[in-house]
Design a protein around this motif. Structure first.
Motif, PDB file in Angstrom:
ATOM      1  N   SER A  40       0.864  -1.253   0.204  1.00  0.00           N
ATOM      2  CA  SER A  40      -0.045  -0.130   0.024  1.00  0.00           C
ATOM      3  C   SER A  40       0.859   1.236  -0.156  1.00  0.00           C
ATOM      4  O   SER A  40       0.444   2.533  -0.371  1.00  0.00           O
ATOM      5  N   TRP A  41       2.064   1.121   0.356  1.00  0.00           N
ATOM      6  CA  TRP A  41       2.966   2.301   0.242  1.00  0.00           C
ATOM      7  C   TRP A  41       3.170   2.882  -1.117  1.00  0.00           C
ATOM      8  O   TRP A  41       3.566   3.855  -1.439  1.00  0.00           O
ATOM      9  N   ILE A  42       3.169   1.930  -2.193  1.00  0.00           N
ATOM     10  CA  ILE A  42       3.004   2.741  -3.450  1.00  0.00           C
ATOM     11  C   ILE A  42       2.090   3.670  -3.627  1.00  0.00           C
ATOM     12  O   ILE A  42       2.247   4.766  -4.387  1.00  0.00           O
ATOM     13  N   ALA A  47      -4.433   2.309   7.486  1.00  0.00           N
ATOM     14  CA  ALA A  47      -5.260   1.267   7.045  1.00  0.00           C
ATOM     15  C   ALA A  47      -5.022  -0.053   6.764  1.00  0.00           C
ATOM     16  O   ALA A  47      -5.555  -1.013   7.214  1.00  0.00           O
ATOM     17  N   GLY A  48      -3.896  -0.150   5.885  1.00  0.00           N
ATOM     18  CA  GLY A  48      -3.112  -1.419   5.892  1.00  0.00           C
ATOM     19  C   GLY A  48      -2.744  -2.128   6.897  1.00  0.00           C
ATOM     20  O   GLY A  48      -2.818  -3.397   7.055  1.00  0.00           O
ATOM     21  N   LEU A  49      -2.182  -1.334   7.877  1.00  0.00           N
ATOM     22  CA  LEU A  49      -1.642  -2.140   9.391  1.00  0.00           C
ATOM     23  C   LEU A  49      -2.946  -2.437   9.952  1.00  0.00           C
ATOM     24  O   LEU A  49      -2.680  -3.480  10.675  1.00  0.00           O
ATOM     25  N   ILE A  50      -4.004  -1.929  10.021  1.00  0.00           N
ATOM     26  CA  ILE A  50      -5.215  -2.025  10.783  1.00  0.00           C
ATOM     27  C   ILE A  50      -5.719  -3.480  10.088  1.00  0.00           C
ATOM     28  O   ILE A  50      -6.075  -4.442  10.999  1.00  0.00           O
ATOM     29  N   VAL A  51      -5.608  -3.410   8.715  1.00  0.00           N
ATOM     30  CA  VAL A  51      -6.276  -4.776   8.005  1.00  0.00           C
ATOM     31  C   VAL A  51      -5.308  -5.960   8.528  1.00  0.00           C
ATOM     32  O   VAL A  51      -5.751  -6.947   8.635  1.00  0.00           O
ATOM     33  N   ASP A  52      -3.993  -5.833   8.532  1.00  0.00           N
ATOM     34  CA  ASP A  52      -3.168  -6.701   8.759  1.00  0.00           C
ATOM     35  C   ASP A  52      -3.310  -7.277  10.421  1.00  0.00           C
ATOM     36  O   ASP A  52      -3.185  -8.571  10.558  1.00  0.00           O
ATOM     37  N   VAL A  53      -3.448  -6.425  11.167  1.00  0.00           N
ATOM     38  CA  VAL A  53      -3.775  -6.708  12.569  1.00  0.00           C
ATOM     39  C   VAL A  53      -5.067  -7.436  12.815  1.00  0.00           C
ATOM     40  O   VAL A  53      -5.290  -8.376  13.517  1.00  0.00           O
ATOM     41  N   ALA A  54      -5.776  -6.799  12.147  1.00  0.00           N
ATOM     42  CA  ALA A  54      -7.413  -7.419  12.331  1.00  0.00           C
ATOM     43  C   ALA A  54      -7.717  -8.478  11.336  1.00  0.00           C
ATOM     44  O   ALA A  54      -8.541  -9.503  11.715  1.00  0.00           O
ATOM     45  N   ASP A  57      -8.821  -8.646   8.440  1.00  0.00           N
ATOM     46  CA  ASP A  57      -9.984  -8.408   7.671  1.00  0.00           C
ATOM     47  C   ASP A  57      -9.704  -7.221   6.974  1.00  0.00           C
ATOM     48  O   ASP A  57      -9.829  -5.940   7.692  1.00  0.00           O
ATOM     49  N   TYR A  58     -10.169  -7.171   5.619  1.00  0.00           N
ATOM     50  CA  TYR A  58     -10.354  -5.611   4.887  1.00  0.00           C
ATOM     51  C   TYR A  58     -11.370  -4.992   5.309  1.00  0.00           C
ATOM     52  O   TYR A  58     -11.437  -3.690   4.904  1.00  0.00           O
ATOM     53  N   ARG A  59     -12.479  -5.510   6.120  1.00  0.00           N
ATOM     54  CA  ARG A  59     -13.686  -4.493   6.531  1.00  0.00           C
ATOM     55  C   ARG A  59     -12.813  -3.579   7.424  1.00  0.00           C
ATOM     56  O   ARG A  59     -13.529  -2.454   7.548  1.00  0.00           O
ATOM     57  N   ALA A  60     -12.036  -3.714   8.196  1.00  0.00           N
ATOM     58  CA  ALA A  60     -11.339  -2.907   9.320  1.00  0.00           C
ATOM     59  C   ALA A  60     -10.970  -1.656   8.509  1.00  0.00           C
ATOM     60  O   ALA A  60     -10.907  -0.433   9.171  1.00  0.00           O
ATOM     61  N   GLY A  61     -10.260  -1.536   7.373  1.00  0.00           N
ATOM     62  CA  GLY A  61      -9.869  -0.400   6.791  1.00  0.00           C
ATOM     63  C   GLY A  61     -11.247   0.299   6.418  1.00  0.00           C
ATOM     64  O   GLY A  61     -10.915   1.858   6.408  1.00  0.00           O
ATOM     65  N   PHE A  62     -12.254  -0.011   6.146  1.00  0.00           N
ATOM     66  CA  PHE A  62     -13.477   0.822   5.983  1.00  0.00           C
ATOM     67  C   PHE A  62     -14.048   1.529   7.118  1.00  0.00           C
ATOM     68  O   PHE A  62     -14.632   2.781   7.148  1.00  0.00           O
ATOM     69  N   TYR A  63     -13.877   0.868   8.162  1.00  0.00           N
ATOM     70  CA  TYR A  63     -14.520   1.218   9.824  1.00  0.00           C
ATOM     71  C   TYR A  63     -13.377   2.659  10.058  1.00  0.00           C
ATOM     72  O   TYR A  63     -13.880   3.707  10.376  1.00  0.00           O
ATOM     73  N   MET A  64     -12.159   2.435   9.746  1.00  0.00           N
ATOM     74  CA  MET A  64     -11.280   3.275   9.989  1.00  0.00           C
ATOM     75  C   MET A  64     -11.314   4.646   9.057  1.00  0.00           C
ATOM     76  O   MET A  64     -11.547   5.830   9.631  1.00  0.00           O
ATOM     77  N   ALA A  65     -11.585   4.377   7.968  1.00  0.00           N
ATOM     78  CA  ALA A  65     -11.949   5.519   7.064  1.00  0.00           C
ATOM     79  C   ALA A  65     -13.391   6.324   7.454  1.00  0.00           C
ATOM     80  O   ALA A  65     -13.512   7.601   7.481  1.00  0.00           O
ATOM     81  N   GLY A  66     -14.376   5.646   7.819  1.00  0.00           N
ATOM     82  CA  GLY A  66     -15.519   6.080   8.201  1.00  0.00           C
ATOM     83  C   GLY A  66     -15.510   7.181   9.524  1.00  0.00           C
ATOM     84  O   GLY A  66     -16.006   8.090   9.506  1.00  0.00           O
ATOM     85  N   ALA A  67     -14.791   6.579  10.280  1.00  0.00           N
ATOM     86  CA  ALA A  67     -14.516   7.196  11.705  1.00  0.00           C
ATOM     87  C   ALA A  67     -13.763   8.460  11.442  1.00  0.00           C
ATOM     88  O   ALA A  67     -14.051   9.371  12.121  1.00  0.00           O
ATOM     89  N   THR A  68     -12.750   8.450  10.633  1.00  0.00           N
ATOM     90  CA  THR A  68     -11.781   9.600  10.404  1.00  0.00           C
ATOM     91  C   THR A  68     -12.796  10.818   9.613  1.00  0.00           C
ATOM     92  O   THR A  68     -12.759  11.711  10.040  1.00  0.00           O
TER      93      THR A  68
END
Length: 448
Positions: A54-56, A384-391, A393-404
Motif C-alpha cells: 500500500s506504500w506505492i 489502514a493497511g496496518l489495521i487490516v493486517d492486525v485485524a 479483515d479488509y473490513r477494518a480499513g473501511f471502519y477506520m475511513a468512516g470514523a476519520t
C-alpha cells in the motif's frame, strides 16, 4: 504568450478549458482511483504484506499533494499550460519506468514518486485554471471538470483488468503511461487568461474603482489577479487552517475505499470479472453525484460549506455500512451509496476553498491546501493497511475511513461557526457608525 481578457468570461473558450480539465482529471485521478486493480498483482509478485504494498499508493498520494505548492508556484511564474504539459511527461515517465518492476523500492520511486509528481503538476493547474475562467458558474464548471475522474474510471476498471489479463501488470503499466501522454495535448488547449496568468505585481481591492456597488466577492472575481508571489501567510488565517485540518482527515479516508474494495471483494469469493464491475459502478454513481451536486450548488440555495458538511457525514455513514455486505449484490449497493456521496463531496470542496480565501489567493491556497493535506494521504493507506493486517479483515480499513470522516466533519462545523461569528461582528461594528454619523463628513469630528 499574451493573456486573453481581464475578467472571468463565465463561458466561451472557458468551456474548452473545462473539457480539457475533464480529460486531465480522467488521465490522472481516475488512474490513481483504479490502481487497486494492480494491488493484488504487485503484492503477489513481490510476496509482500498489504501494508508494504500500500506504500506505492501512499507515496503517489503524498507526492501528489506535496507537489501542489510547487505546481502552483510554477503557474504563478509561468503558465498553467506549461505546468500541465510537464505533468503529462512526468506521469508517462513514472508508468513507463514502473514497467521494469525491478523491486518494491523501484515501484515506490516510479509509479509512486514520478507518477505522483506528474499527477500533481497536471491536476493542480487544471482545476485552478477552471476557477479562473468562471465566477458565477464556478461550482458547475468545477463539478463538470472533476467528473472526468469518474467518467474515465467507469471505463478504466474493465479496461485495466483486460490489460492485466492480456499483457500482465507490467505491460499494462506501460500502455497506461502511453495513454497519459494525452495530458500534454489537454495542457496545450489551456490558453492563459489575464486573471490566471499573473503578469504584474500586487493586488488589492483598491484596484477596483470605488462606488461601483459591487460586493467584495464580486470585486475579487472580476479584478485581474496580478501578484507574482506565492502567499504562504494563508497559514495564519484561522478559516484556512480549519479547512486544511478537514483536508488532512478527509485525505486519510478518501483513498482507502478504492484501494481495499477489490481485495474485499476477493475475500468474499467474488469473481474477478464482477469485481472490476464494482469500480465501474463506483465511477458511474460518482459521476452522477458530481453533476447533480454541481447543478444544485450553482442555484446558490444552500451555502457550499453546509453542503460539504452534509455530504461528508453521508460518506462516513455509507463507509460504516459497506463492510456489512456479504455478497456481490449487497456490496454493489453499498458501493453505490459511497460513490454517490463521494461525488457530491468532490464537486464542491474546491468551491468551498475559493469561498474561504477568495480568488486573489486561490492559487496559493490550493497549493498550500494540497501540501498540508498530503500528510493525511501519506498516512491513511498504510495506517489502514496496518489495521487490516492486525485485524486480518479488509473490513477494518473501511471502519477506520468512516470514523476519520466523522471527525473531519466537526472541523467544517467549526469553520462555519467562525465565519458566521465574524459576519455578525462585522455587522454590529458597522451599524452604530451608520446610525450615529449619518453624514460622511462627521467622521472627522469623531476622530477629533
Amino acid at each position: 504568450m499574451q493573456a486573453k481578457g481581464n475578467n472571468p468570461p463565465d463561458g466561451g473558450y472557458g468551456w474548452v478549458v473545462v473539457v480539457s480539465a475533464f480529460m486531465v482529471m480522467g488521465l490522472t485521478a481516475a488512474v490513481l482511483k483504479t490502481f487497486g486493480l494492480f494491488f493484488v498483482e504487485i503484492q503477489q509478485h513481490f510476496d509482500e504484506l498489504a501494508s508494504t504494498t500500500s506504500w506505492i499508493t501512499s507515496v503517489t498520494i503524498a507526492i501528489f499533494h506535496l507537489g501542489a505548492p510547487v505546481a502552483s508556484s510554477l503557474c504563478v511564474r509561468y503558465t498553467h499550460r506549461a505546468v500541465v504539459i510537464t505533468g503529462g511527461l512526468l506521469a508517462f515517465s513514472g508508468m513507463a519506468l514502473g514497467f521494469l518492476g525491478l523491486n518494491m523500492v523501484w515501484m515506490y520511486a516510479t509509479t509512486g514518486f514520478l507518477q505522483g509528481l506528474g499527477i500533481s503538476f497536471s491536476w493542480t493547474p487544471a482545476i485552478s485554471i477552471v476557477s479562473h475562467y468562471f465566477s458565477k458558474k464556478r461550482a458547475l464548471a468545477n463539478a463538470i471538470a472533476s467528473a472526468g475522474e469518474c467518467a474515465f474510471a467507469f471505463t478504466f476498471g474493465p479496461f485495466f483488468q483486460w490489460l492485466i489479463s492480456q499483457y500482465g501488470w507490467k505491460g499494462a503499466l506501460l500502455i497506461i503511461g502511453g495513454v497519459q501522454l494525452n495530458i500534454c495535448v489537454c495542457g496545450a488547449l489551456m490558453r492563459p487568461l489575464a486573471s490566471s496568468c499573473l503578469l504584474g505585481a500586487g493586488h488589492s481591492e483598491t484596484e477596483t474603482p470605488p462606488g461601483d456597488g459591487a460586493s467584495k466577492t464580486d470585486k475579487e472575481d472580476s479584478s485581474p489577479i496580478t501578484h507574482k508571489t506565492f502567499n504562504w501567510m494563508l497559514v495564519r488565517q484561522p478559516e484556512f487552517v480549519l479547512y486544511a485540518i478537514f483536508g488532512i482527515l478527509a485525505a486519510m479516508s478518501f483513498f482507502v475505499p478504492p484501494l481495499f474494495l477489490v481485495p474485499l471483494s476477493y475475500s468474499l469469493g467474488i469473481d474477478e470479472s464482477w469485481t472490476a464491475s464494482l469500480l465501474s459502478i463506483l465511477a458511474m454513481v460518482d459521476f452522477a453525484g458530481r453533476l447533480l451536486c454541481g447543478w444544485y450548488a450553482n442555484l446558490h440555495i444552500t451555502k457550499t460549506v453546509h453542503m460539504l458538511t452534509m455530504t461528508v457525514t453521508l460518506i462516513s455513514t455509507s463507509l460504516m455500512l459497506l463492510p456489512l455486505a456479504n455478497n456481490y449484490l449487497s456490496l454493489a449497493i453499498f458501493t453505490g451509496f459511497y460513490g454517490f456521496f463521494f461525488g457530491t463531496t468532490v464537486a464542491v470542496h474546491i468551491t468551498v476553498l475559493a469561498d474561504v480565501v477568495g480568488m486573489p489567493d486561490f492559487d496559493s491556497a490550493l497549493g498550500l491546501f494540497m501540501f498540508i493535506r498530503s500528510t493525511g494521504g501519506f498516512v491513511g493507506p498504510p495506517l489502514a493497511g496496518l489495521i487490516v493486517d492486525v485485524a486480518g479483515d479488509y473490513r477494518a480499513g473501511f471502519y477506520m475511513a468512516g470514523a476519520t470522516l466523522v471527525l473531519s466533519a466537526g472541523f467544517l462545523v467549526t469553520l462555519d461557526q467562525l465565519q458566521q461569528r465574524k459576519k455578525r461582528g462585522s455587522h454590529i461594528n458597522t451599524k452604530p457608525e451608520k446610525s450615529t454619523l449619518p453624514y460622511p463628513f462627521l467622521h472627522l469630528l469623531k476622530l477629533q
